[in-house]
Structure formats: C-alpha cells, structure tokens
Design an enzyme around this catalytic site. Structure first.
Site, PDB file in Angstrom:
ATOM      1  N   ARG A 105       0.851  -1.195   0.000  1.00 10.93           N
ATOM      2  CA  ARG A 105       0.000   0.000   0.000  1.00 10.93           C
ATOM      3  C   ARG A 105       0.883   1.241   0.000  1.00 10.93           C
ATOM      4  O   ARG A 105       2.095   1.149   0.122  1.00 10.93           O
ATOM      5  CB  ARG A 105      -0.943  -0.002   1.205  1.00 10.93           C
ATOM      6  CG  ARG A 105      -0.215   0.016   2.538  1.00 10.93           C
ATOM      7  CD  ARG A 105      -1.182   0.087   3.721  1.00 10.93           C
ATOM      8  NE  ARG A 105      -0.460  -0.094   4.960  1.00 10.93           N
ATOM      9  CZ  ARG A 105      -1.030  -0.170   6.156  1.00 10.93           C
ATOM     10  NH1 ARG A 105      -2.337  -0.080   6.289  1.00 10.93           N
ATOM     11  NH2 ARG A 105      -0.303  -0.330   7.233  1.00 10.93           N
ATOM     12  N   ASN A 143      -5.015   7.464   4.596  1.00 11.03           N
ATOM     13  CA  ASN A 143      -4.694   6.705   5.809  1.00 11.03           C
ATOM     14  C   ASN A 143      -3.216   6.889   6.125  1.00 11.03           C
ATOM     15  O   ASN A 143      -2.354   6.570   5.301  1.00 11.03           O
ATOM     16  CB  ASN A 143      -4.973   5.212   5.594  1.00 11.03           C
ATOM     17  CG  ASN A 143      -4.871   4.422   6.886  1.00 11.03           C
ATOM     18  OD1 ASN A 143      -5.790   4.429   7.703  1.00 11.03           O
ATOM     19  ND2 ASN A 143      -3.743   3.769   7.097  1.00 11.03           N
ATOM     20  N   GLU A 144      -2.938   7.459   7.289  1.00  9.84           N
ATOM     21  CA  GLU A 144      -1.574   7.554   7.815  1.00  9.84           C
ATOM     22  C   GLU A 144      -0.565   8.072   6.793  1.00  9.84           C
ATOM     23  O   GLU A 144       0.283   7.322   6.276  1.00  9.84           O
ATOM     24  CB  GLU A 144      -1.109   6.202   8.349  1.00  9.84           C
ATOM     25  CG  GLU A 144      -1.820   5.784   9.607  1.00  9.84           C
ATOM     26  CD  GLU A 144      -1.154   4.609  10.320  1.00  9.84           C
ATOM     27  OE1 GLU A 144      -0.400   3.864   9.676  1.00  9.84           O
ATOM     28  OE2 GLU A 144      -1.394   4.456  11.520  1.00  9.84           O
ATOM     29  N   GLU A 315      -7.051   4.526  15.788  1.00 12.86           N
ATOM     30  CA  GLU A 315      -6.698   3.104  15.866  1.00 12.86           C
ATOM     31  C   GLU A 315      -5.981   2.886  17.194  1.00 12.86           C
ATOM     32  O   GLU A 315      -4.944   3.503  17.443  1.00 12.86           O
ATOM     33  CB  GLU A 315      -5.758   2.705  14.722  1.00 12.86           C
ATOM     34  CG  GLU A 315      -6.369   2.876  13.340  1.00 12.86           C
ATOM     35  CD  GLU A 315      -5.414   2.460  12.221  1.00 12.86           C
ATOM     36  OE1 GLU A 315      -4.396   1.805  12.504  1.00 12.86           O
ATOM     37  OE2 GLU A 315      -5.678   2.823  11.064  1.00 12.86           O
ATOM     38  N   TRP A 323       3.914  -5.910  13.148  1.00 12.66           N
ATOM     39  CA  TRP A 323       4.927  -5.214  12.361  1.00 12.66           C
ATOM     40  C   TRP A 323       6.196  -4.823  13.109  1.00 12.66           C
ATOM     41  O   TRP A 323       7.145  -4.362  12.493  1.00 12.66           O
ATOM     42  CB  TRP A 323       4.317  -3.960  11.719  1.00 12.66           C
ATOM     43  CG  TRP A 323       3.449  -3.142  12.633  1.00 12.66           C
ATOM     44  CD1 TRP A 323       2.083  -3.164  12.688  1.00 12.66           C
ATOM     45  CD2 TRP A 323       3.852  -2.189  13.619  1.00 12.66           C
ATOM     46  NE1 TRP A 323       1.616  -2.286  13.641  1.00 12.66           N
ATOM     47  CE2 TRP A 323       2.685  -1.671  14.221  1.00 12.66           C
ATOM     48  CE3 TRP A 323       5.090  -1.705  14.053  1.00 12.66           C
ATOM     49  CZ2 TRP A 323       2.710  -0.711  15.244  1.00 12.66           C
ATOM     50  CZ3 TRP A 323       5.122  -0.760  15.066  1.00 12.66           C
ATOM     51  CH2 TRP A 323       3.945  -0.272  15.645  1.00 12.66           C
ATOM     52  N   GLU A 363      -1.570  -8.728   7.507  1.00 12.22           N
ATOM     53  CA  GLU A 363      -1.770  -8.479   8.940  1.00 12.22           C
ATOM     54  C   GLU A 363      -2.475  -9.629   9.653  1.00 12.22           C
ATOM     55  O   GLU A 363      -3.138  -9.428  10.674  1.00 12.22           O
ATOM     56  CB  GLU A 363      -2.501  -7.147   9.126  1.00 12.22           C
ATOM     57  CG  GLU A 363      -1.604  -5.998   8.701  1.00 12.22           C
ATOM     58  CD  GLU A 363      -2.223  -4.616   8.827  1.00 12.22           C
ATOM     59  OE1 GLU A 363      -3.423  -4.509   9.128  1.00 12.22           O
ATOM     60  OE2 GLU A 363      -1.486  -3.640   8.601  1.00 12.22           O
ATOM     61  N   GLN A 364      -2.308 -10.841   9.136  1.00 10.07           N
ATOM     62  CA  GLN A 364      -3.029 -11.965   9.760  1.00 10.07           C
ATOM     63  C   GLN A 364      -2.551 -12.251  11.179  1.00 10.07           C
ATOM     64  O   GLN A 364      -3.259 -12.878  11.955  1.00 10.07           O
ATOM     65  CB  GLN A 364      -2.948 -13.205   8.880  1.00 10.07           C
ATOM     66  CG  GLN A 364      -1.546 -13.643   8.576  1.00 10.07           C
ATOM     67  CD  GLN A 364      -1.545 -14.829   7.643  1.00 10.07           C
ATOM     68  OE1 GLN A 364      -1.511 -15.948   8.091  1.00 10.07           O
ATOM     69  NE2 GLN A 364      -1.602 -14.585   6.341  1.00 10.07           N
ATOM     70  N   HIS A 366      -2.016  -9.879  13.352  1.00  8.73           N
ATOM     71  CA  HIS A 366      -2.374  -8.681  14.130  1.00  8.73           C
ATOM     72  C   HIS A 366      -3.687  -8.941  14.857  1.00  8.73           C
ATOM     73  O   HIS A 366      -4.710  -9.230  14.240  1.00  8.73           O
ATOM     74  CB  HIS A 366      -2.527  -7.511  13.164  1.00  8.73           C
ATOM     75  CG  HIS A 366      -2.609  -6.170  13.804  1.00  8.73           C
ATOM     76  ND1 HIS A 366      -3.617  -5.815  14.685  1.00  8.73           N
ATOM     77  CD2 HIS A 366      -1.814  -5.087  13.704  1.00  8.73           C
ATOM     78  CE1 HIS A 366      -3.425  -4.567  15.078  1.00  8.73           C
ATOM     79  NE2 HIS A 366      -2.337  -4.110  14.505  1.00  8.73           N
TER      80      HIS A 366
END
Ligand code: GAL
Length: 633
Positions: A105, A143-144, A315, A323, A363-364, A366
């Site tokens: 991303r 986003n961010e 968030e 991460w 992100e599995q 997370h």
C-alpha cells in the site's frame, strides 16, 4: 461531552451474511463508531470508470441500521493495480532512485498531479454518493500519511514540482544561490531546471538544499490532503479527519490540521516501544507489555493541538501487532488503560483496530477484538468495561495546562539535514523535554512554532527550535512565567546558516552560542553540583546571568528571571532536577512520580495510570499493574 468508543471494520473482508451479526455485536460491546472504506478502492472501482458501490451501500445500511455512526475513509492510500497501469510514473521513488512497487500500500507519490486528480475524483464521487447520508457522521481522508516512509519521493514528478516550487519561492537563481551559499564548492545554478533533488550526491548535499526539499515535500502532503478536503466539503458537513501516526515529523501536521476538523492518531504503544523509541534494555523490558509511559500522552497532547482542540484515537492497539521486531501481548488491563488515558487527555473517541483478526494477508498475525474464528480476543471484555465506565462517569472535561512545549516540524527537517551529532534528532529532544514535565506530573499543552500568546502558561519549553518566529519572540518578551529554551534554539537563520551576530536573539537578555560540541554515547559534560549534559553542548557567551555551570566553569544555564537558555541536553535525572528547581521557583506543584505512575488532571478528576508491571502506591491507594484510578479533584 460523552466520550465514545469505536472500531475499524472491513466489510469487504467478510461474507455479507456476517455483517449484521457483527454490527449487532459491536453495539452490544458498547461501540458507537465504525470506520470503514479506507482500503476499498479495488472494490469500489474495479476497473477505471467502472463502479460497484452496491456492496458499500449495503454495508452502510447494515451498520447504520444497527445504530452505529460511520467514519467513511477515502481509499487513496491503496490505489488499485489498474491505477499504476494508467499512471506508471505515479510510484514513489526512494532515495537510491528505485521506484517502489505495487503489492502492498501507499505506493503513490504525493507530488504526482495525475494521481492527485484521481484522488480528487474518487473523493468527489464518494462525497456525492454519501455526503448527505446521516449515518456517515465523519470522514477520514487517506490513511496515515508517511506510513512506510512515503513522504519523500525522488521521482521525476517530485523533481519537476520542486523546481517550480523553488522558482516560486526564490524568483531568481541568483537569490537562491545567495540564500543557499552555493558559491561554496561551485554549486551555483543559472536556471531552475538545473536543480536536482538532493539525493545520490557524492557527499552530503548542501543543507539549505535539503531543507528546501523537505519543505517542498511537506507542502505536497498538505496539498494532497487539501484537494480531498476541499472536494468533500462541497458535499458534506460532517467533520473531516486524518489519522496521523506517532513520531512522524516528515510533514507539517500543523498545516495539514488547519484544513481538517479533528486530528486523530493511531496508537500502538507496544509496537512503538519495541520499534521506534529509545530506551535502555532494562527500561524496554520493564514496559514491554505496556508501552512507554509518556509516548501516548505526548501524541494526545500534540494532536489535540493539531486538531484545534478536537482529538481522537482512530486506531488503538488491542493485542499483539504484526509489524514490530517483537510483538508481545499487552498486560491485561492495558486496552482499558490506554483508552482512559486518551480520554483524560481530551480524546473524544477511541476506536480500536480492528474488529476481527484477518486470517489472510499481511496483517493476519495482528490481533483484533475478535479472533479469526470469531471467538472473543482478550481485549473485548476490557472494551466493554470502558463502555460501561463511560456511561457511569459524567463528563470529566479538560483542564488548563500549566506547562507547554513548542514543537516545530521545520526544525526536525533542519536537524535531519544537519544533525551535527549522530544522536541529535528533534523528536528525541522534544520528547525528552516533554517527559520531564510529565514525570513531574504536569498537564502539558503542545504549541505550534508561531504561537504568539503564552499568557495561559507558567512554564514554556522550546528546545531545538531552529529559528524563533516573530510572534513567539514577541510573546517571550512579555512572558510573565518562565521560558526554558535551548539547546540549539534560535541559532540558525531561516536558510539554515549561522546568523551574525551569533544566535540566539532573545528578548531582554544577552546570550550567544560561540561553539557547539556533540558527544558520543558514554561521554558527557559534567555539571557543578551533579548532573550532566549528553549528546550536545553549546559554549555560551554574553552578559546574561549564569544559573548553572559545568565543572569546568562554563555556563550551563544562562538567562534572566523569565527566560533561561539551556546550553546542553540534560540526561533524564539532570533534567528532572533542573525542572523541579524551576517549578519550585515558580510555585508550581509537582508530583514525584515513580517510574510507572503518571497523572493527568481533567476539569473534575485526577486520573492516575499505572504503567508499571507491578502494583504501585498513589497517596494511600494501591493501583494494580496496568490499573487506572480516578479521584475527584
Ligand atoms: C496502522 C494502519 C492500519 C494497520 C495498523 C496495524 O499503521 O493504519 O491500516 O496497518 O497499522 O497495526
């Protein structure tokens, strides 16, 4: 105002028959808000100009129908694959000249005008479609910004944009050559299109060249955000928000914030301690499952100011992230503590990331509030508890801070360009100054560098501010409290050269920096009476009073009754002692906090947070590890 809780949710990740069950469960958990949409571009517009809004319409109906308020994100942080085919030169380029690839991303270049137009277009389409929908009660743009180091890009688009920006700013190459001192090493230009980006030079590029590029790059983020904000405002009255990150200084958040209504940020305390903050191994061990006891507060205070008083956590970490180099689970209680700490610092809303852990993709690993098999994850019960506590506790309001810290992004760029010592970094210095005030138990406001009114404060710190702005210099000249400024404050011109007469140029006091030293770790300058400066030491001259000196008899603090200049970077204990002496002089009450306890006063209550991994005593009350205590003021 009643504080609220929310959640980040990705309807596109789950079968549609799950949505209504999820929505009902969110409501039963006590959640008010749900954020959706911010990565959904490939499903909104699967091919250029071909739209499929139906799933999003239905998701909005289901979530809104359950009584949730929606924060709708523009999906511009994840341009779909076809976008890269359409604009092959939209990819950001790293400092080594390598284009970044599709496959994760944020693979866009802020200065690519074609992509900016695509973002304007999708923001317009979303605004037209959803802007008047009453369940869309807030918008998140992108986003961010800067996540994955994406502010700086060394692309052709950036070079062209930079040349235009320079031409606008300097008007002539003569003016630019003079401002930058390009006669040094025959670096003079005679046309703007000769000026390249400051990467891949043989040795370091000229500092003002680097600083100009950093200013330009920040302006690109501001412009990118503004394009979407302007577009959305045509269609909606709901507040516009961006979710900033922690310890990001690559763009001027004050300027982005000026175009938005609320500043939110993404708080990952454990990931941060492991990955992005300094600390001895013993410190990191002690706070492994709680996070740095001051990092969350710093960013709450910063973003409350960036949001002109309105701040959210968009968030909130609920469990292990994926991460950081190491990803331990929070101590039981931390998902609750972090939320209450945010509320005590003025957050209106805390949204957890994410509802259900994804069993697929990056992100599995997370955590969410639910496990991938839909069973509750450990944080879920804490979130329910916070929701109940919010109901039980009347509005706690916000209290006027006694102390303030000036924070200047432009100085961060200057010192990145010219660190002069490997450990000198603006965020690190400002954060050290913040932590001292917080260890003393003070309520702190963070102020932009053009602040012109300090009259609400008794104590103001301004470390590392490259050049004092006129409003701030003015405010300092009338200040009735105490300003503790330096090291490295007002010692450069706006073009990052040394002023003559030598800086700082301070009101009503004669001090100048005649020589600067930086020190490696394990070396220090000892102060008379104990304590030491680390990383940095400036030799001061002038007729101002000397309030502290080194064991060699050199000034360590100079100034007058209302303004003191700190010649070095004190280590934590030294900083604590300097601050307590100043607070005693000013009659400010301080708390001697142990390493884990932190306090924050609101209008009605004193909140005490125990970041330690063991129980701590607070004035006769035992607060368990990861516990929160509040008492009426
Ligand atoms: C944030 C980001 C989220 C998610 C999260 C994981 O940086 O906004 O999309 O990636 O981190 O911790």
């Amino acid at each position: 105002m009643k504080r609220t809780l929310g959640i980040c949710y990705y309807p596109e990740h789950w079968p549609e028959d799950q949505w209504a069950k999820d929505a009902a469960h969110m409501v039963a958990t006590g959640l008010t808000w749900v954020r959706i949409g911010e990565f959904g571009w490939s499903r909104m517009e699967p091919a250029p100009g071909t739209f499929s809004w139906d799933w999003l319409d239905r998701a909005i109906d289901v979530l809104g129908g359950a009584g949730l308020k929606i924060i709708l994100g523009t999906p511009t942080a994840t341009p779909p694959r076809w976008m890269v085919d359409k604009h092959p030169d939209m990819l950001a380029v790293d400092a080594q000249g390598r284009p970044r690839k599709f496959g994760s991303r944020r693979h866009y270049d802020f200065s690519h005008l074609g992509y900016r137009d695509e973002c304007r277009r999708i923001a317009r389409l979303m605004g037209e479609r959803y802007g008047k929908n009453p369940v869309i009660a807030a918008w998140q743009i992108d986003n961010e910004y800067d996540c994955h180091d994406t502010t700086l890009s060394f692309s052709d688009a950036a070079r062209k944009g930079f040349q235009d920006w320079l031409a606008q700013k300097y008007q002539s190459t003569d003016a630019l050559n003079r401002a930058w001192g390009n006669v040094f090493w025959s670096m003079e230009y005679d046309s703007f299109d000769q000026i390249d980006l400051p990467n891949l030079t043989v040795t370091e590029p000229n500092h003002p060249h680097q600083l100009a590029f950093r200013r330009f790059s920040s302006d690109q983020v501001v412009a990118f955000n503004k394009v979407q904000a302007d577009e959305l405002r045509k269609h909606t009255d709901a507040p516009l928000i961006h979710n900033y990150m922690g310890r990001i200084t690559t763009f001027d958040h004050w300027k982005v914030g000026a175009d938005l209504d609320i500043a939110s940020w993404d708080s990952y305390p454990i990931g941060f301690l492991s990955d992005r903050l300094e600390g001895t191994p013993a410190f990191k061990q002690a706070f492994l499952r709680q996070g740095h006891p001051d990092n969350q507060a710093f960013h709450h205070d910063l973003y409350r100011a960036v949001g002109k008083g309105r701040m959210w956590v968009m968030e909130q970490q609920p469990g292990p992230v994926n991460w950081a180099p190491y990803n331990p689970a929070p101590l039981p209680g931390m998902a609750r503590l972090w939320a209450w700490e945010a509320f005590a610092h003025g957050a209106e809303t805390v949204c957890y990331f994410r509802w259900r852990q994804a069993p697929f993709a990056q992100e599995q690993m997370h955590a969410g509030l639910l496990r991938p098999d839909n069973a509750p994850a450990p944080a879920l019960v804490e979130v329910r508890q916070v929701a109940d506590e919010i109901e039980a506790l009347a509005d706690v309001g916000t209290a006027q801070a006694q102390a303030a810290l000036v924070f200047d992004y432009g100085s961060a760029w200057a010192w990145d360009a010219q660190p002069q010592g490997a450990d000198f970094e603006m965020f690190r210095l400002a954060f050290a100054a913040y932590c001292v005030m917080r260890r003393a138990g003070l309520n702190i406001d963070i102020l932009p560098p053009d602040t012109g009114d300090l009259s609400d404060y008794k104590l103001v710190m301004a470390p590392g501010v490259m050049t004092l702005s006129d409003p701030l210099r003015n405010a300092l000249s009338n200040f009735k409290g105490m300003a503790l400024i330096g090291p490295r404050t007002d010692t450069k011109t706006d073009e990052l050269s040394i002023p003559t007469p030598l800086g700082p140029d301070l009101p009503n006091t004669d001090i100048s920096v005649s020589l600067t030293e930086s020190m490696p770790p394990n070396d220090a300058i000892a102060l008379e009476g104990g304590g030491q400066f680390v990383h940095w030491f400036e030799h001061l001259e002038g007729t101002a009073d000397v309030f502290a000196q080194t064991t060699n008899g050199q000034p360590a603090i100079m100034g007058n009754a209302n303004l003191r200049y700190l010649a070095g970077w004190p280590d934590d204990r030294t900083f604590d002692n300097i601050l307590s002496a100043i607070c005693a002089e000013l009659g400010i009450e301080t708390h001697m906090l142990t390493d884990g306890l932190r306090v924050r006063d609101t209008a009605t209550h004193r909140f005490v947070f125990n970041y330690a991994n063991t129980a701590q005593e607070w004035r006769g009350t035992t607060i368990p590890a990861a516990g929160v205590h509040w008492e009426l003021l």
